[in-house]
Design a protein around this motif. Structure first.
Motif, short mmCIF file in Angstrom:
data_model
loop_
_atom_site.label_atom_id
_atom_site.label_comp_id
_atom_site.label_asym_id
_atom_site.label_seq_id
_atom_site.Cartn_x
_atom_site.Cartn_y
_atom_site.Cartn_z
N MET A 42 1.28 6.25 -0.88
CA MET A 42 0.26 7.13 -1.22
C MET A 42 0.66 8.09 -2.50
SD MET A 42 -1.39 8.26 2.82
CE MET A 42 0.15 8.42 3.28
N TRP A 59 -8.51 3.05 -6.79
CA TRP A 59 -8.72 3.68 -4.81
C TRP A 59 -8.93 2.02 -3.96
CZ3 TRP A 59 -12.52 5.63 -1.60
CH2 TRP A 59 -12.43 6.02 -0.58
N ASP A 81 0.88 -1.27 -0.36
CA ASP A 81 0.04 0.16 0.27
C ASP A 81 0.96 1.31 0.27
OD1 ASP A 81 -2.46 -1.00 0.28
OD2 ASP A 81 -2.64 -1.14 2.78
N ASN A 121 -1.18 3.44 -8.22
CA ASN A 121 -1.39 4.58 -7.73
C ASN A 121 -0.79 6.33 -9.00
OD1 ASN A 121 0.22 7.41 -5.03
ND2 ASN A 121 -1.70 6.26 -4.87
N SER A 141 -4.82 7.02 -1.89
CA SER A 141 -4.06 5.83 -1.43
C SER A 141 -4.32 4.59 -2.57
CB SER A 141 -4.46 5.83 -0.38
OG SER A 141 -5.02 5.51 0.41
#
Length: 283
Positions: free
Chosen positions: A168, A198, A166, A229, A222
């Motif tokens: 951002m 997303w 994950d 991303n 994120s």
């Protein structure tokens, strides 16, 4: 000698078979593949070390097959002198020895693993292969960056998938002060929330900076991984710019000019002063 060589070949094959059996449960193509990347990295490094050890034993066993005592002693001394030979090799080839021990340290401490997303020397890519001397990084444009193993022990680098994939990302907008920020925030949510890129965790818009000409807006979102991303950031830039063009076309950064009227009246004290540049008549 053929029998001994066949046994050595069989032992090397058993190492490959054992690796294949142990790695069947760890799929690198899975969404959350942190453990799989860890196991694949460790097995790849340990496999090369075991093969090196088997080759040395096999060469010693080949020398032991001769009836000549002198050759037999060579085979016995091959392993006995391994420690001294390793010191000599380490002195003669410091970089090779440094990469070898760096590989051991990477396998144990795991600063990077196979399929990790890293940024090395300003280049973004994935770890494709970890050899006994270097690491192969597949860049986003399919180039390959070859980096020595010792580099990852002695220098800093970015690992974007150390704990989780994950991540951002941000997309910056530069607009005029006249645009309503709340309307932009609602538009960002309408773009990001329906997108499959997303991961339904972070989505927000903030004013991060003000200049004499424009206002800086940061769109934060994120995703499950860095590839998604990147695509989501590009989507936000395109859709937000299109929405501003359709609804607030005058809100893009502009350069303002202000004109001031010229004053034709001179100060009173300047009018009373004599004109010194006027020629004087002495007649």
């Amino acid at each position: 000698m053929a029998l001994v060589a066949s046994l050595g070949w069989f032992a090397v094959g058993c190492i490959y078979v054992l690796q294949a059996i142990m790695l069947r449960r760890y799929d690198l193509n899975a969404e959350n593949n942190i453990r799989a990347r860890r196991v694949h990295t460790q097995f790849q490094l340990f496999r090369r070390m075991l093969i090196t050890f088997v080759v040395i034993i096999d060469i010693g066993a080949l020398l032991w097959t001769f009836n000549d005592p002198r050759i037999w002693h060579y085979g016995s001394g091959l392993l006995a002198s391994a420690g001294i030979a390793s010191l000599i090799i380490a002195t003669a080839a410091k970089s090779t020895a440094a990469n070898f021990f760096a590989g051991l340290q990477i396998a144990v401490t795991e600063p990077l693993r196979i399929d990790d997303v890293v940024v090395v020397q300003g280049e973004w890519g994935r770890v494709e292969e970890i050899n006994s001397a270097y690491v192969v990084i597949r860049l986003w444009d399919l180039r390959r960056l070859i980096v020595p193993l010792s580099y990852f022990i002695e220098n800093s680098f970015q690992n974007w998938t150390r704990q989780s994939s994950d991540i951002m990302g941000t997309a910056f907008l530069y607009v005029d002060y006249s645009i309503p920020v709340e309307a932009l925030r609602q538009q960002l949510e309408s773009i990001v929330h329906p997108s499959p890129l997303w991961n339904k965790q972070v989505c927000g818009l903030q004013v991060t900076n003000l200049t004499d000409r424009s206002m800086e807006l940061r769109c934060l979102m994120s995703s499950r991984n860095s590839s998604d991303n990147f695509d989501l950031r590009c989507l936000v830039r395109e859709k937000m710019t299109e929405w501003i063009q359709q609804n607030y076309p005058e809100a893009f950064p502009t350069t303002r000019f202000a004109s001031r009227p010229d004053s034709s009246a001179q100060p009173q004290e300047n009018q009373s002063l004599p004109n010194l540049l006027q020629p004087t008549d002495h007649r």
